[in-house]
Design an enzyme around this catalytic site. Structure first.
Site, PDB file in Angstrom:
ATOM      1  N   HIS A  83      46.645  -0.098   3.008  1.00  0.00           N
ATOM      2  CA  HIS A  83      46.966  -0.481   4.376  1.00  0.00           C
ATOM      3  C   HIS A  83      48.404  -1.018   4.406  1.00  0.00           C
ATOM      4  O   HIS A  83      48.901  -1.558   3.408  1.00  0.00           O
ATOM      5  CB  HIS A  83      46.035  -1.593   4.864  1.00  0.00           C
ATOM      6  N   CYS A 126      50.502   2.430   6.974  1.00  0.00           N
ATOM      7  CA  CYS A 126      51.107   2.249   8.292  1.00  0.00           C
ATOM      8  C   CYS A 126      52.417   1.429   8.164  1.00  0.00           C
ATOM      9  O   CYS A 126      52.538   0.615   7.255  1.00  0.00           O
ATOM     10  CB  CYS A 126      50.135   1.564   9.215  1.00  0.00           C
TER      11      CYS A 126
END
Length: 242
Positions: A83, A126
């Site tokens: 992440h 991301c």
């Protein structure tokens, strides 16, 4: 790439995260790790996969590798699957850490046996400046007047960062097939990895991402496409050996 070995490839594959991070499991990342393992082994790398690493473990793994002797290796590759949050930050299983600090172990003033060799970082996640110092190179600049004259190499030289998405944008992943970026990267490397230089390869990845992928979402505020971004400090064209 005319060294004894192509080099080391470290894959950090973070799938499960502590509850305190507020991040759910990254279903599909094992597909990415499997594809990357096969792809980079095919290119000649010695590949090691580390699963579900905390911030401290990520730091320790890369620090240990940076302290190894790479004099017989042509380059180094690190792939981070996790992440992300804002630009430059990535999650260990227990929280955020800085990509720049992880990569800093391989700067020319810290990892001398990789000076003037490519240090490649691929980041599936991301998605701010510092003055650059210099480090003396082992090889000399040869000219007609002084065959022993030496030149300096910036400590940040010969890094390449390939991000799965542009700063500030979302990075898409399918639980069944893996992430758009990593699967595209492996496909293009498998097809052209031993014929094209790396920048051309990554440009083809960008084209494939721009043309072939579109997300399915009911949220009109979320980008439905994705384009990777490349930050290259390479000083030479990089071809993986045939």
């Amino acid at each position: 790439m005319d060294f004894e070995k192509v080099g080391t490839c470290i894959i950090i594959n973070n799938k499960n995260f502590d509850r305190s991070t507020g991040r759910g499991p990254r279903n599909g990342t094992d597909r990415d790790a499997e594809a990357l393992l096969k792809c980079f082994r095919n290119l000649g790398f010695d590949v090691t996969v580390h699963n579900d690493c905390s911030r401290a473990k990520m730091e320790a793994v890369l620090k240990e590798v940076s302290e190894q002797d790479h004099k017989n290796s042509a380059c180094f590759t690190c792939i981070l699957l996790s992440h992300g949050k804002e630009e430059g930050l990535i999650y260990g299983t227990d929280g955020l850490t800085s990509i720049k600090e992880l990569a800093a172990h391989f700067r020319g003033d810290r990892c001398k046996t990789l000076v003037e060799k490519p240090k490649l970082f691929f980041i599936q996640a991301c998605q701010e400046t510092e003055l650059d110092n210099s480090i003396q190179a082992d090889s000399g600049f040869v000219n007609e007047t002084d065959a022993q004259q030496h030149y300096k190499v910036p400590v940040e030289a010969d890094f390449l960062f390939a991000y799965s998405t542009a700063p500030g944008c979302y990075s898409w992943q399918s639980p069944g097939t893996g992430s758009w970026f990593i699967q595209s990267l492996c496909d293009v490397l498998n097809e052209h990895g031993k014929s094209l230089d790396l920048i051309k390869i990554l440009t083809r990845v960008n084209l494939r991402m721009a043309r072939n992928f579109q997300s399915r979402t009911d949220d009109p505020d979320m980008s439905k496409q994705q384009i990777p971004s490349i930050a290259s400090m390479l000083t030479k064209l990089l071809y993986f050996r045939k």
